[in-house]
Design a protein around this motif. Structure first.
Motif, PDB file in Angstrom:
ATOM      1  N   HIS A  98      14.035 -22.324   6.288  1.00 24.07           N
ATOM      2  CA  HIS A  98      12.718 -22.963   6.346  1.00 24.07           C
ATOM      3  C   HIS A  98      12.038 -22.942   4.980  1.00 24.07           C
ATOM      4  N   ASP A  99      12.260 -21.876   4.220  1.00 18.44           N
ATOM      5  CA  ASP A  99      11.722 -21.862   2.857  1.00 18.44           C
ATOM      6  C   ASP A  99      12.364 -22.967   2.024  1.00 18.44           C
ATOM      7  N   SER A 100      13.675 -23.147   2.179  1.00 17.78           N
ATOM      8  CA  SER A 100      14.375 -24.203   1.432  1.00 17.78           C
ATOM      9  C   SER A 100      13.850 -25.576   1.806  1.00 17.78           C
ATOM     10  N   VAL A 101      13.673 -25.809   3.112  1.00 18.25           N
ATOM     11  CA  VAL A 101      13.211 -27.123   3.560  1.00 18.25           C
ATOM     12  C   VAL A 101      11.778 -27.376   3.118  1.00 18.25           C
ATOM     13  N   LEU A 102      10.926 -26.355   3.183  1.00 18.22           N
ATOM     14  CA  LEU A 102       9.548 -26.535   2.735  1.00 18.22           C
ATOM     15  C   LEU A 102       9.489 -26.850   1.241  1.00 18.22           C
ATOM     16  N   ARG A 103      10.380 -26.259   0.466  1.00 17.55           N
ATOM     17  CA  ARG A 103      10.440 -26.593  -0.964  1.00 17.55           C
ATOM     18  C   ARG A 103      10.828 -28.053  -1.161  1.00 17.55           C
ATOM     19  N   VAL A 104      11.811 -28.498  -0.380  1.00 18.22           N
ATOM     20  CA  VAL A 104      12.251 -29.890  -0.486  1.00 18.22           C
ATOM     21  C   VAL A 104      11.126 -30.840  -0.081  1.00 18.22           C
ATOM     22  N   ALA A 106       7.905 -30.293  -0.145  1.00 15.12           N
ATOM     23  CA  ALA A 106       6.857 -30.296  -1.168  1.00 15.12           C
ATOM     24  C   ALA A 106       7.254 -31.190  -2.335  1.00 15.12           C
ATOM     25  N   GLU A 107       8.530 -31.136  -2.705  1.00 19.17           N
ATOM     26  CA  GLU A 107       9.013 -31.998  -3.790  1.00 19.17           C
ATOM     27  C   GLU A 107       8.947 -33.466  -3.387  1.00 19.17           C
ATOM     28  N   LEU A 108       9.317 -33.764  -2.140  1.00 21.35           N
ATOM     29  CA  LEU A 108       9.253 -35.148  -1.662  1.00 21.35           C
ATOM     30  C   LEU A 108       7.819 -35.641  -1.626  1.00 21.35           C
ATOM     31  N   ARG A 109       6.913 -34.796  -1.142  1.00 24.55           N
ATOM     32  CA  ARG A 109       5.518 -35.223  -1.030  1.00 24.55           C
ATOM     33  C   ARG A 109       4.926 -35.482  -2.416  1.00 24.55           C
ATOM     34  N   THR A 137       2.495 -37.571   5.171  1.00 19.87           N
ATOM     35  CA  THR A 137       2.460 -36.408   6.061  1.00 19.87           C
ATOM     36  C   THR A 137       3.518 -36.517   7.157  1.00 19.87           C
ATOM     37  N   ALA A 138       3.268 -37.362   8.150  1.00 16.99           N
ATOM     38  CA  ALA A 138       4.148 -37.411   9.327  1.00 16.99           C
ATOM     39  C   ALA A 138       5.573 -37.820   8.956  1.00 16.99           C
ATOM     40  N   ASP A 139       5.732 -38.848   8.123  1.00 17.15           N
ATOM     41  CA  ASP A 139       7.081 -39.320   7.804  1.00 17.15           C
ATOM     42  C   ASP A 139       7.863 -38.273   7.015  1.00 17.15           C
ATOM     43  N   ILE A 140       7.219 -37.651   6.034  1.00 15.94           N
ATOM     44  CA  ILE A 140       7.919 -36.633   5.247  1.00 15.94           C
ATOM     45  C   ILE A 140       8.218 -35.416   6.112  1.00 15.94           C
ATOM     46  N   ASP A 141       7.280 -35.023   6.988  1.00 14.28           N
ATOM     47  CA  ASP A 141       7.541 -33.893   7.880  1.00 14.28           C
ATOM     48  C   ASP A 141       8.721 -34.182   8.806  1.00 14.28           C
ATOM     49  N   THR A 142       8.886 -35.445   9.224  1.00 13.59           N
ATOM     50  CA  THR A 142      10.014 -35.805  10.097  1.00 13.59           C
ATOM     51  C   THR A 142      11.342 -35.560   9.402  1.00 13.59           C
ATOM     52  N   LEU A 143      11.372 -35.671   8.091  1.00  6.02           N
ATOM     53  CA  LEU A 143      12.617 -35.499   7.354  1.00  6.02           C
ATOM     54  C   LEU A 143      13.086 -34.054   7.293  1.00  6.02           C
ATOM     55  N   ASP A 144      12.249 -33.103   7.761  1.00  2.00           N
ATOM     56  CA  ASP A 144      12.730 -31.721   7.737  1.00  2.00           C
ATOM     57  C   ASP A 144      13.935 -31.548   8.666  1.00  2.00           C
ATOM     58  N   GLY A 145      14.082 -32.465   9.645  1.00  6.27           N
ATOM     59  CA  GLY A 145      15.214 -32.384  10.550  1.00  6.27           C
ATOM     60  C   GLY A 145      16.530 -32.843   9.941  1.00  6.27           C
ATOM     61  N   LEU A 146      16.479 -33.496   8.777  1.00  6.01           N
ATOM     62  CA  LEU A 146      17.701 -34.022   8.184  1.00  6.01           C
ATOM     63  C   LEU A 146      18.689 -32.909   7.894  1.00  6.01           C
ATOM     64  N   ALA A 319      14.245 -41.484  14.969  1.00  4.46           N
ATOM     65  CA  ALA A 319      12.934 -41.172  14.384  1.00  4.46           C
ATOM     66  C   ALA A 319      13.085 -40.755  12.930  1.00  4.46           C
ATOM     67  N   THR A 320      14.078 -39.919  12.658  1.00  2.00           N
ATOM     68  CA  THR A 320      14.316 -39.494  11.272  1.00  2.00           C
ATOM     69  C   THR A 320      14.735 -40.686  10.421  1.00  2.00           C
ATOM     70  N   ARG A 321      15.545 -41.557  11.003  1.00  2.00           N
ATOM     71  CA  ARG A 321      15.979 -42.740  10.249  1.00  2.00           C
ATOM     72  C   ARG A 321      14.799 -43.660   9.950  1.00  2.00           C
ATOM     73  N   ALA A 322      13.922 -43.857  10.938  1.00  2.00           N
ATOM     74  CA  ALA A 322      12.760 -44.726  10.718  1.00  2.00           C
ATOM     75  C   ALA A 322      11.859 -44.164   9.636  1.00  2.00           C
ATOM     76  N   ALA A 323      11.659 -42.834   9.642  1.00  2.00           N
ATOM     77  CA  ALA A 323      10.832 -42.212   8.606  1.00  2.00           C
ATOM     78  C   ALA A 323      11.470 -42.384   7.230  1.00  2.00           C
ATOM     79  N   ALA A 324      12.794 -42.166   7.156  1.00  2.00           N
ATOM     80  CA  ALA A 324      13.485 -42.318   5.874  1.00  2.00           C
ATOM     81  C   ALA A 324      13.386 -43.756   5.365  1.00  2.00           C
ATOM     82  N   ARG A 325      13.518 -44.729   6.273  1.00  2.00           N
ATOM     83  CA  ARG A 325      13.456 -46.137   5.845  1.00  2.00           C
ATOM     84  C   ARG A 325      12.066 -46.487   5.330  1.00  2.00           C
ATOM     85  N   ARG A 326      11.034 -46.016   5.998  1.00  2.00           N
ATOM     86  CA  ARG A 326       9.682 -46.348   5.548  1.00  2.00           C
ATOM     87  C   ARG A 326       9.374 -45.681   4.210  1.00  2.00           C
ATOM     88  N   LEU A 327       9.879 -44.473   4.006  1.00  2.00           N
ATOM     89  CA  LEU A 327       9.670 -43.824   2.715  1.00  2.00           C
ATOM     90  C   LEU A 327      10.485 -44.501   1.623  1.00  2.00           C
TER      91      LEU A 327
END
Length: 568
Positions: A98-104, A106-109, A137-146, A319-327
Motif C-alpha cells: 500500500h505504501d508503494s501504491v500510494l507513492r505511485v 501521488a506521482e500520477l496525481r 481523484t476518483a480516476d487515479i484512485d481507481t488505478l490503485d487496483g492495477l 472500471a479500471t480500464r475506463a479510468a485509465a482511458r480517460r486519464l
C-alpha cells in the motif's frame, strides 16, 4: 470521415504499466511478500492436517499395542514457523504494497496536475470543474487496483496452483495431474472470463458515476436558478434516472462477481473431494500414508486464499480500464498554447505592455470576446480596465499572463511578443489575481508559499500585513501552520480573497494583474488595504480589472470595455 478505432486493452494500460515498470524492483518485492503469505498459508494448513492425522494414527497404534513413534518437535516447529511467517508476511505485505501504491498514485496525481497547468483556458473550459476533479481523484484512485488486484494477485495464484501441483506430484503424480487441470481452467476463467463478463457494466458504472457527480454539483450550485426557471423537477428526474442506471449496473456486477466466487468455491471444493478420493485409493494401495492422504486435499483447500480475490478484481476490470482511458485522454491534451521554437526572454525590468489590435473569439461563440483592442501600459503605470460582466475583462487578464493566445493581433512585453517568450519565464514575472480565490487543503503558510516556496516567515507576515490579515493570523490556533480547510472552508470568503492577494504580493512580480481585488470586502477593509497596496505597487506596472474605479489605488489611466471594445 472514418471513425477512429477504439483503443485496445493494451493501449489503455500501456502508459500505466510503463510507469509501474519504473518501480519494478519495489513492486516485485511486494509480489514476493504476497506469494510468501500464500505459501505460508498453504504450508500451515497442509502440515497441520498431516500432523493431526499422524498423531491420531500413532495414538491408535499405541493403544492397539503396536510399536510406533512420532517426532512431534519438527512438525510442531514447522507449524509455528508457518503461522508466524504468514502473520508477519501478511502485515509487511499490506504495509509495503500500500505504501508503494500510494507513492505511485501521488506521482500520477502530480503528473496529471502538471498537465492541467499547461492547458489554456479554452481547453480547460471543455470540461466542467467537477470532471477535472474526478480525473485527479476518483480516476487515479481507481488505478490503485492495477497492481494490487490485477497484476500481482493472478501471478501469485498461478504460482500457488503450480506449487500445490508440484507438492502433490511428489507423492502421487496422477493426483497432481487430475487437480491442476481444473484449477488451471478455473484460473483462466477468473482472469479472462470474469473480465469479459464485467467489462461493459463496469465501464458504464464509471461513466454513470462521473455524470452523477457532475449533475449533483450542478444542482447544488445552481439550485436558485433551477428553482427560478422551474426546471428543478426535470433536473432531479435526470439525477434519479442516472442513479437508477448506476444501481442496475452495480447489481449486474455484483451478480457476476458472485458467480465467479461461487465457481471458485465449487471448483476448489470438487478438487478437494477428487484429491481425497484419489488419495484414499493411494493409501489403500500402500503408496502413501494416512497422514499424507489428509494433507493433500487440505493443501488444495488452502488455494481459496489465492484465488478468492480474483472474481471481484477482474469483474471490475472495465472500471479500471475506463479510468485509465480517460486519464490517457487527459495526458494527451495539448491545448492551444505552444512553447516557442526559438524562445526569446524579454529584457528585465518594469515592463511596457502593448496590445496591438488584439481580438479573441472563442470556438463556437457568436461574437468576439475582444475586438481589435489596442492599448499601451508604460512602466510603472496603473491601468484600470472597467466594464460589466461579460465585457471581456477576464479574457484580457488571461491574455496578459498567456493563459490563451489572441485570435488576431499581438501582445508584447518589453517589445517581445508573448508567444516568443518561454511560458515559465513569463509567468515568473507576472502576478495574477483571478476572480476565484483558490485555496488548498494545507496550512496558511503552504498556501502562501505556492508563490515562493523559499519565502521565510518574515516575508509571509509582511504580505499578510499588507492585506490586513496579520493580526487575524497571529490569533489562529497554530498561527501560520493553521490549516485553511478544503477549498479554504475554514476561512470566510473575504479572508480567502485576501490570502489569494497576499500570495500574489509574495511573488513580487514586475507586472501585476488584479481582477476585482476588493471583491467581497467591506468598504472600511478595502480602504485600509488599498492604502497599503498603493505603497507596495510603487514601481510596478499594474492592470486592474473591475466593474468600477472607486477605491482602486493610484490609477493613472482607465478604459471601459463594452462588448470587447475599448473607450476612454
Amino acid at each position: 470521415m472514418t471513425p477512429r478505432p477504439e483503443p485496445s486493452l493494451r493501449d489503455d494500460f500501456a502508459p500505466w504499466l510503463r510507469r509501474l515498470g519504473r518501480r519494478r524492483w519495489r513492486l516485485g518485492a511486494g509480489a514476493l511478500l504476497m506469494a510468501l503469505t500464500v505459501a505460508a498459508g498453504i504450508g500451515l494448513l497442509a502440515l497441520s492436517g498431516w500432523f493431526i492425522t499422524a498423531t491420531a494414527v500413532t495414538g491408535v497404534l499405541l493403544a492397539a499395542g503396536a510399536a510406533a513413534t512420532l517426532d512431534v518437535y519438527v512438525p510442531g516447529a514447522g507449524i509455528r514457523l508457518f503461522a508466524v511467517t504468514r502473520t508477519v508476511a501478511r502485515y509487511c505485505e499490506r504495509l509495503y504494497n500500500h505504501d508503494s501504491v500510494l507513492r505511485v498514485l501521488a506521482e500520477l496525481r502530480a503528473g496529471m496536475f502538471s498537465v492541467l497547468t499547461r492547458l489554456d483556458g479554452r481547453t480547460l473550459s471543455q470540461l466542467r470543474a467537477s470532471e477535472w476533479l474526478n480525473r485527479l481523484t476518483a480516476d487515479i484512485d481507481t488505478l490503485d487496483g492495477l497492481y494490487l488486484r490485477l497484476l500481482a494477485p493472478p501471478l501469485v495464484a498461478a504460482l500457488a496452483i503450480g506449487g500445490v501441483g508440484t507438492l502433490l506430484g511428489l507423492f502421487v503424480p496422477g493426483i497432481a495431474l487430475a487437480v491442476v487441470a481444473p484449477l488451471g481452467a478455473l484460473w483462466l476463467w477468473l482472469v479472462f472470463g470474469q473480465a469479459w463478463l464485467g467489462m461493459a457494466p463496469a465501464r458504464r458504472r464509471v461513466a454513470s458515476q462521473d455524470r452523477l457527480r457532475g449533475r449533483v454539483i450542478e444542482q447544488l450550485q445552481g439550485l436558485s436558478e433551477l428553482r427560478c426557471y422551474g426546471t428543478l423537477a426535470s433536473h432531479r428526474q435526470a439525477l434519479l434516472e442516472e442513479q437508477a442506471a448506476l444501481y442496475a449496473d452495480q447489481r449486474r456486477l455484483a451478480g457476476r462477481q458472485a458467480l465467479g466466487s461461487a465457481l471458485a468455491n465449487l471448483v476448489v471444493g470438487l478438487c478437494v473431494v477428487l484429491a481425497l478420493w484419489l488419495a484414499a485409493h493411494g493409501q489403500a494401495d500402500g503408496r502413501i500414508s494416512g497422514a499424507v492422504m489428509v494433507m493433500m486435499p487440505l493443501a488444495i483447500l488452502a488455494l481459496n486464499e489465492a484465488v478468492g480475490g480474483l472474481p471481484q478484481a477482474f469483474t471490475q476490470l472495465g472500471a479500471t480500464r475506463a479510468a485509465a482511458r480517460r486519464l490517457n485522454e487527459l495526458a494527451s491534451r495539448q491545448g492551444t498554447l505552444r512553447e516557442p521554437a526559438t524562445p526569446i526572454d524579454a529584457p528585465a525590468g518594469t515592463p511596457t505592455v502593448v496590445l496591438d489590435a488584439v481580438s479573441v473569439r472563442y470556438p463556437g461563440a457568436l461574437v468576439s470576446a475582444l475586438d481589435a483592442l489596442t492599448l499601451r501600459l508604460e512602466p510603472g503605470e496603473r491601468l484600470a480596465v472597467l466594464g460589466a460582466s461579460g465585457a471581456g475583462k477576464s479574457t484580457l487578464g488571461q491574455l496578459l499572463v498567456r493563459q490563451l493566445d489572441p485570435t488576431a493581433g499581438a501582445v508584447t512585453y518589453n517589445g517581445i511578443d508573448l508567444r516568443d517568450m518561454p511560458l515559465s519565464a513569463l509567468r515568473a514575472r507576472v502576478g495574477y489575481l483571478t476572480q476565484h480565490s483558490e485555496l488548498f487543503q494545507a496550512s496558511l503558510a503552504d498556501n502562501l508559499r505556492l508563490a515562493d516556496p523559499d519565502a521565510n516567515e518574515a516575508a509571509l507576515w509582511r504580505v499578510l500585513d499588507v492585506v490586513d490579515l496579520a493580526d487575524w493570523a497571529r490569533d489562529l490556533p497554530d498561527g501560520l501552520d493553521t490549516w485553511v480547510g478544503e477549498s479554504g472552508r475554514q476561512v470566510s470568503g473575504g479572508q480567502a480573497r485576501r490570502i489569494a492577494l497576499a500570495r500574489v504580493l509574495l511573488k513580487a512580480p514586475e507586472l501585476v494583474v488584479l481582477d476585482e481585488p476588493f471583491s467581497g470586502l467591506d468598504a472600511a477593509t478595502a480602504e485600509r488595504i488599498a492604502g497599503r497596496l498603493d505603497r507596495w505597487l510603487a514601481g510596478r506596472s499594474v492592470v486592474f480589472l473591475a466593474h468600477a474605479a472607486d477605491g482602486l489605488p493610484g490609477v493613472t489611466q482607465a478604459i471601459e470595455l463594452v462588448a470587447g471594445r475599448a473607450s476612454e
